[in-house]
Write an enzyme that holds these catalytic residues in place. Structure first.
Site, PDB file in Angstrom:
ATOM      1  N   ASP A 110       1.300  -1.930  -0.268  1.00 38.67           N
ATOM      2  CA  ASP A 110      -0.099  -0.010   0.131  1.00 38.67           C
ATOM      3  C   ASP A 110       0.498   1.282  -0.134  1.00 38.67           C
ATOM      4  O   ASP A 110       2.223   1.290   0.294  1.00 38.67           O
ATOM      5  CB  ASP A 110      -0.929   0.158   1.123  1.00 38.67           C
ATOM      6  N   GLU A 120      22.614 -21.916 -18.408  1.00 40.64           N
ATOM      7  CA  GLU A 120      21.568 -21.020 -17.734  1.00 40.64           C
ATOM      8  C   GLU A 120      22.360 -20.026 -17.349  1.00 40.64           C
ATOM      9  O   GLU A 120      21.361 -18.448 -17.111  1.00 40.64           O
ATOM     10  CB  GLU A 120      20.717 -21.762 -16.851  1.00 40.64           C
TER      11      GLU A 120
END
Ligand code: GLA
Length: 732
Positions: free
Chosen positions: A539, A619
């Site tokens: 928030d 990777e």
């Protein structure tokens, strides 16, 4: 001056570059709300109010025998409970005689240069580092017709940002206690119009899904009574015209700068008028304002645009990036991090972490974060919370030694805390069971087998703060993850009398803010990331202290499309903690290409959360180039305009979004193939935010800006499920 007061008509007109807000103290001193929306001519918009004799809508005594004047119908700025307005109201008090009917009238006002701030609460501010952002403050004082009780309505107008903020302060000058039972920070009355209410709902590992519903008769509310803003609903609401789209239509955004219980509601009344309210949820709230005391209701930020939802988001993004998030990390590039949580969980020691850090450093990672499990007796989530002393036996070294070794590898070092949490199986609980939030004589509700500390208590906070500082001072630590892993319940504070127990929830939030303020003041260079089981406290209140928040515990790239999409309506990408994790994904078991996981995580603060030691050579090569690419596009991603191009909840083939430089000189288009179909139709995506008369190159091909925006770019063909593309568009 963005605030104009016309003393003849007692009219307040607040203007930003593109919006206008107006109020009027009418002949009885009632503060009417007369306009919020498009910026128009300087005019008294109260002409729109239709006065008529309405049955069963009573008339205030001061209106004499005028039956056409009723608070039950009038658009008001701060309607109160009990005096003839039967809609949801912004204020309910309980007076010493037990009554609740409150009547407020205009007393005076004050206009100040600059933006107000609020004691102990987050608030939008004007930044001083990049020239002055004009801001003005209006404080309108209303007085109670019965007692020496005053309500100060605060308005902050930030013209260039196109935002208006509101907050409320009540002041008790009577000689008896007055109880606040409900106080909302925002009330907007719309005289007419058909609106949709957009809310953001969810649950743990599935936060902020969008819901758009027409405002119909009755009250539609969302909120939280969990003591946090919650995974379930977000304190950000949009009210839009029915026909509003991403690019067109009128939209109002309301964001609450508060991290505890909230309620947001839209009510369509008997005369088809809409009332929108946003503020603290009244269920766990009853606050005693003693004589000579003040109470501040938290700030809410409001914005209006007639150019659709994307533009509304841009207004909030710009304001929050620079005028809500504070500290050096607002403008300094945030480090690419590796968090060990999904890689090793509780199963590590110092050497294991160093092995991970070594590989991470070689990949270009800049910050190594040791998550949960480094303190007390904490090899599982059932014990140790509250004991913030380093488990040197588990690490095999001191924290300083570990941090030094990590720094020697060229990395910064970060650490996890859950300051508000306490396990019953902890030394702290054994020493201070009364510090845990629980009601005497009642078994508490456990969650993740833990309780919470009573953060409304200063002594409890001081103790925890001291211990956190001891850890932070014992080693070089540049990052702190502040987590909270349960909702509040069993609200009770041993230091408050019984008639003030209704204050515990709010005092808890104030306590949290107090401690965060102390933390960021004492460690101004520390990067603090908020977290509550992922996005359970995502928030605008938290963003004042923590410029980034872990968006969700769900790290699946495809799930994240929708979570980050929903979050983007009210919050900028620079605040969304987002990591590449390993596959199959821990939460969903889904396998997605490493490239796609990076496409999604790059649209956030970007980092990795896996065991790098287990990655293949190939990777690692890919990760190295991803990090290089992210750094190259950093400014575009973090400070560019973010455009939602599709809705991942309804578009089943592709999801796309874009970052465009504010000056239109470049853009980055990100697309993910959600489903692929062999021999499928072509798909074009219209770009945004470019200059229509400029020429752009994409992979060596040239396109005019207007063509890319009007006709769109033909997307590449996906040959693999969940394949993604990051397409850079540069002005020639
Ligand atoms: C929460 C957080 C995770 C992780 C764990 C540790 O769930 O959201 O990221 O830090 O706690 O216990």
């Amino acid at each position: 001056m963005a605030i104009i007061f016309d003393s003849t008509s007692r009219l307040f007109t607040l203007t930003t570059n593109h919006s206008m807000y107006q109020m009027k103290a009418d002949r009885y001193g009632v503060l009417l709300h007369t306009w919020f929306g498009m910026k128009g001519s300087a005019f008294d918009y109260s002409y729109r109010i239709a006065y008529a004799d309405r049955g069963f809508s009573g008339n205030p005594y001061d209106a004499g025998d005028d039956r056409t004047y009723s608070l039950d119908v009038l658009p008001q700025e701060f309607p109160t409970y009990g005096s003839g307005d039967y809609r949801s109201t912004a204020l309910k008090v309980r007076y010493p005689d037990g009554t609740s009917a409150c009547e407020l009238r205009y007393l005076k006002h004050e206009i100040q240069e600059g933006k107000y701030s609020l004691p102990g609460l987050p608030a939008i501010f004007t930044s001083l580092d990049e020239g002055r952002t004009p801001a003005d403050t209006l404080i309108i004082t209303l007085e109670d017709t019965r007692r020496r009780f005053f309500v100060h309505l605060y308005y902050g107008v930030m013209e260039d940002l196109d935002i208006i903020t509101r907050a409320v302060c009540v002041e008790n000058h009577s000689d008896e206690d007055i109880y606040l039972e409900n106080i909302q920070s925002v009330c907007i009355d719309y005289l007419y119009g058909d609106y949709d209410l957009h809310t953001f709902y969810g649950r743990h590992v599935k936060e902020r899904s969008c819901q758009r519903t027409p405002v119909v008769h009755g009250i539609h509310s969302v909120g939280s009574t969990r003591g946090t803003s919650s995974h379930q609903y977000n304190p950000f609401l949009i009210l839009s015209g029915r026909d509003a789209t991403e690019e067109t239509g009128s939209c109002y955004g309301f964001s609450f700068l508060y991290s505890g219980d909230f309620i947001g509601s839209a009510e369509l009344d008997q005369y088809d008028q809409t009332r929108l309210l946003l503020g603290i949820h009244p269920d766990n709230f009853c606050y005693c304002v003693k004589p000579q005391e003040r109470f501040y209701a938290p700030e809410a930020v409001m914005a209006y645009t007639e150019h659709g939802l994307n533009e509304l988001s841009h207004i909030f993004h710009r304001a929050y990036r620079r005028h809500l998030c504070r500290g050096i990390w607002t403008t300094k590039r945030r480090p690419v991090l590796l968090n060990d949580w999904e890689g090793v969980y509780f199963d590590f020691n110092g050497d294991k972490l160093i092995q991970m850090a070594k590989d991470a450093a070689e990949l270009g990672v800049e910050l190594f974060v040791m998550d949960d499990g480094w303190f007390g007796k904490r090899d599982l989530d059932v014990s140790g919370l509250g004991d913030w002393s380093v488990n040197e036996k588990k690490l095999g070294c001191t924290l300083k030694e570990l941090s030094d070794r990590i720094h020697d590898l060229g990395l910064m070092f970060g650490i996890w805390f859950e300051p508000e949490g306490i396990n019953e199986d902890s030394d702290l609980y054994r020493a201070h069971p009364e510090w845990a939030m629980r009601i005497p004589g009642k078994s508490p509700t456990r969650s993740r087998q833990q309780l919470l500390l009573d953060f409304s208590r200063e002594d409890v906070r001081d103790y925890i703060f001291r211990h956190i500082c001891q850890v932070l001072d014992s080693a070089r630590i540049e990052y702190l993850k502040w987590d909270l892993n349960r909702s509040l319940s069993d609200l009770y504070s041993a230091v408050l009398p019984k008639e003030r127990q209704g204050e515990v929830m709010h005092r808890y939030v104030l306590g949290l803010y107090d401690m965060l303020e102390k933390l960021v003041t004492r460690y101004p260079d520390l990067l603090v990331e908020g977290c509550s089981g992922g996005g359970g406290r995502f928030d605008a209140g938290m963003l004042y202290y923590t410029p980034q928040i872990w968006c969700s515990d769900d790290t699946d790239a495809i799930e994240r499309l929708s979570i980050q999409y929903g979050t983007s309506f009210g919050y900028p990408v620079s605040t969304m903690g987002s990591h590449v994790s390993h596959c199959p994904n821990e939460q969903t078991g889904r396998i997605t290409p490493l490239n796609t996981r990076a496409t999604v995580a790059m649209s956030g603060t970007f980092g990795y959360e896996l065991d790098v030691n287990k990655m293949s050579k190939d990777e690692k090569r890919i990760v190295r180039s991803q990090i290089r690419e992210f750094k190259a596009y950093y400014n575009l991603i973090q400070y560019g305009d973010y455009y939602r191009l599709t809705n991942p909840d309804t578009e089943t083939a592709w999801h796309g979004w874009e970052f465009a430089a504010e000056d239109g000189s470049e853009a980055l288009l990100c697309i993910v193939a959600i489903q692929i179909h062999p021999n499928g139709p072509g798909r074009w995506m219209r770009l945004k935010g470019l200059k229509k008369d400029s020429i752009y190159t994409i992979d060596g091909k040239r396109y005019p800006g207007d063509v890319l925006m009007n006709s769109g770019l033909l997307l590449p063909v996906a040959t693999e499920e969940y394949q993604s593309f990051r397409i850079h568009i540069a002005e020639v």
